[in-house]
Design a protein around this motif. Structure first.
Motif, short mmCIF file in Angstrom:
data_model
loop_
_atom_site.label_atom_id
_atom_site.label_comp_id
_atom_site.label_asym_id
_atom_site.label_seq_id
_atom_site.Cartn_x
_atom_site.Cartn_y
_atom_site.Cartn_z
N GLY A 111 -46.72 -47.09 7.42
CA GLY A 111 -46.75 -47.48 6.01
C GLY A 111 -46.56 -46.36 5.01
O GLY A 111 -46.60 -46.60 3.80
N GLY A 112 -46.36 -45.13 5.50
CA GLY A 112 -46.10 -44.02 4.59
C GLY A 112 -44.78 -44.20 3.85
O GLY A 112 -43.91 -44.97 4.27
N ALA A 113 -44.61 -43.47 2.74
CA ALA A 113 -43.43 -43.66 1.89
C ALA A 113 -42.55 -42.42 1.79
O ALA A 113 -41.36 -42.53 1.51
CB ALA A 113 -43.87 -44.08 0.48
N ILE A 114 -43.13 -41.22 1.96
CA ILE A 114 -42.43 -39.96 1.73
C ILE A 114 -42.81 -38.97 2.82
O ILE A 114 -43.96 -38.97 3.29
CB ILE A 114 -42.83 -39.37 0.35
N ILE A 115 -41.87 -38.12 3.21
CA ILE A 115 -42.18 -37.00 4.11
C ILE A 115 -42.21 -35.72 3.28
O ILE A 115 -41.26 -35.40 2.57
CB ILE A 115 -41.13 -36.86 5.23
N ASN A 116 -43.31 -34.97 3.40
CA ASN A 116 -43.49 -33.71 2.70
C ASN A 116 -43.55 -32.60 3.75
O ASN A 116 -44.57 -32.41 4.42
CB ASN A 116 -44.78 -33.75 1.88
N ASP A 117 -42.44 -31.87 3.91
CA ASP A 117 -42.28 -30.91 5.01
C ASP A 117 -42.30 -29.48 4.48
O ASP A 117 -41.36 -29.04 3.83
CB ASP A 117 -40.96 -31.20 5.73
N ILE A 118 -43.38 -28.75 4.80
CA ILE A 118 -43.50 -27.37 4.30
C ILE A 118 -42.42 -26.46 4.86
O ILE A 118 -42.15 -25.40 4.29
CB ILE A 118 -44.89 -26.78 4.63
N VAL A 184 -37.28 -30.79 -4.12
CA VAL A 184 -37.48 -29.40 -3.68
C VAL A 184 -38.82 -28.88 -4.18
O VAL A 184 -39.27 -29.19 -5.29
CB VAL A 184 -36.34 -28.48 -4.16
N ASP A 185 -39.45 -28.08 -3.33
CA ASP A 185 -40.74 -27.45 -3.63
C ASP A 185 -40.60 -25.97 -3.30
O ASP A 185 -40.36 -25.60 -2.15
CB ASP A 185 -41.83 -28.09 -2.76
N PRO A 186 -40.71 -25.07 -4.31
CA PRO A 186 -40.50 -23.65 -4.06
C PRO A 186 -41.57 -22.98 -3.21
O PRO A 186 -41.41 -21.84 -2.80
CB PRO A 186 -40.44 -23.04 -5.46
N GLY A 187 -42.67 -23.67 -2.95
CA GLY A 187 -43.64 -23.16 -1.99
C GLY A 187 -44.50 -22.01 -2.48
O GLY A 187 -44.53 -20.94 -1.86
N PHE A 188 -45.22 -22.23 -3.57
CA PHE A 188 -46.13 -21.18 -4.05
C PHE A 188 -47.16 -20.83 -2.98
O PHE A 188 -47.81 -21.71 -2.42
CB PHE A 188 -46.84 -21.64 -5.33
N ILE A 214 -38.01 -31.53 -8.84
CA ILE A 214 -38.78 -30.33 -8.46
C ILE A 214 -40.26 -30.69 -8.39
O ILE A 214 -40.83 -31.25 -9.34
CB ILE A 214 -38.57 -29.20 -9.47
N LEU A 215 -40.88 -30.35 -7.28
CA LEU A 215 -42.32 -30.50 -7.10
C LEU A 215 -42.94 -29.11 -7.02
O LEU A 215 -42.37 -28.21 -6.39
CB LEU A 215 -42.63 -31.29 -5.83
N ILE A 216 -44.08 -28.93 -7.65
CA ILE A 216 -44.79 -27.67 -7.46
C ILE A 216 -46.25 -27.95 -7.10
O ILE A 216 -46.86 -28.92 -7.54
CB ILE A 216 -44.71 -26.73 -8.69
N GLY A 217 -46.79 -27.05 -6.27
CA GLY A 217 -48.19 -27.12 -5.88
C GLY A 217 -48.87 -25.81 -6.21
O GLY A 217 -48.81 -24.86 -5.44
N LEU A 218 -49.48 -25.75 -7.38
CA LEU A 218 -50.21 -24.56 -7.82
C LEU A 218 -51.72 -24.76 -7.76
O LEU A 218 -52.47 -23.81 -7.94
CB LEU A 218 -49.82 -24.23 -9.28
#
Length: 274
Positions: A111-118, A184-188, A214-218
């Protein structure tokens, strides 16, 4: 700018918030951890009520030097969490934070919707093909090395140029396989030291050259609490400051531990920008 999640078109012209739920015992911020069904549901309910568009479920800690776990253990942590959230909140859009194709497939089937791959597909050669077959949005992050050794992989000729080149190569590989919705996530913090993290944020508008969301995780990252000489638990105010900067650089999704405060950043910043 839109992404298709389970047949629903999500408009990213207004920035969105992704709430972090870590189903792990060792994620760097203890306040993000939820290991019982009750804790998972409480976090999910609060984040959805506070305005999160997505919930990001992580069953493998990717903090620097984290302990490696097996695919089976990751799956056994992740699938019950998906089930319990969707039983209570069937419309919830769940992002699955994994770099393993088998985990990704089982999570989407549950049932997941998105894959978030580091790893942007670099830690599992089957990941891109799996995402293409599943036809789900794919968050493609920049990282060098693995969570166990990435802190020693922070050598760059030109930080932003190297990151943009990485994305151009990985996005092309994903497109060749038929992956349509790429974020895209620049990977802080991933193979980047504190100075490099601030350089990346200061030049983050260059990521718009990719013409992708663009996604960011700060959120509560060490670049905040080490700079301020505090602990991660005290880093909410610093997180809001840097999230505001990121929004002014054109970011579309904030991945955070604290949804209410991130929504306030979006509301206030949108008044300034507009």
């Amino acid at each position: 700018m839109y992404i298709n999640c389970k047949g629903e078109l999500i408009d990213l012209s207004t920035p969105r918030v992704m709430g972090i739920i870590n189903i792990t015992p060792d994620s760097f911020f203890s306040g993000s951890r939820a290991q019982t069904n009750s804790d998972i549901l409480k976090k999910a309910e609060r984040m959805l009520k506070e305005g999160a568009t997505f919930l990001d479920l992580g069953a493998y800690s990717s903090r620097p030097g984290a302990t490696d776990i097996s695919e089976e253990e990751e799956i056994n942590r992740l699938l019950p969490a998906i089930e319990v959230i969707l039983k209570e909140f069937p419309e919830a859009l769940l992002s699955l934070d994994t770099f393993r194709s088998k985990v990704a497939r089982k999570g989407i089937e549950a049932g997941g919707a998105i894959i978030n791959d580091i790893s942007g597909g670099k830690l599992d050669v089957h990941m891109l093909q799996t995402v293409a077959e599943l036809q789900v949005p794919y968050i493609l992050m920049h990282m060098k090395g693995t969570p166990q050794n990435m802190k020693d992989q922070n050598q760059y000729d030109d930080l932003l140029k190297d990151i943009l080149f990485y994305f151009s190569e990985r996005v092309n590989a994903a497109r060749q396989l038929g992956i349509n919705d790429i974020i895209v996530d620049p990977g802080f913090g991933f193979a980047k030291n504190i100075r490099q993290n601030f350089e990346l944020l200061s030049k983050a508008e260059l990521l718009q050259m990719l013409e992708l969301p663009i996604l960011i995780g700060l959120s509560r990252k060490s670049m905040i609490w080490k700079t301020l000489e505090i602990e991660a638990a005290q880093a909410l105010n610093g997180t809001s400051v840097l999230n505001t900067v990121a929004l002014q650089k054109g970011v579309h999704i904030l991945r955070v531990h604290d949804v209410k405060e991130a929504m306030e950043c979006i509301k206030l910043t949108s008044e300034i920008i507009n």
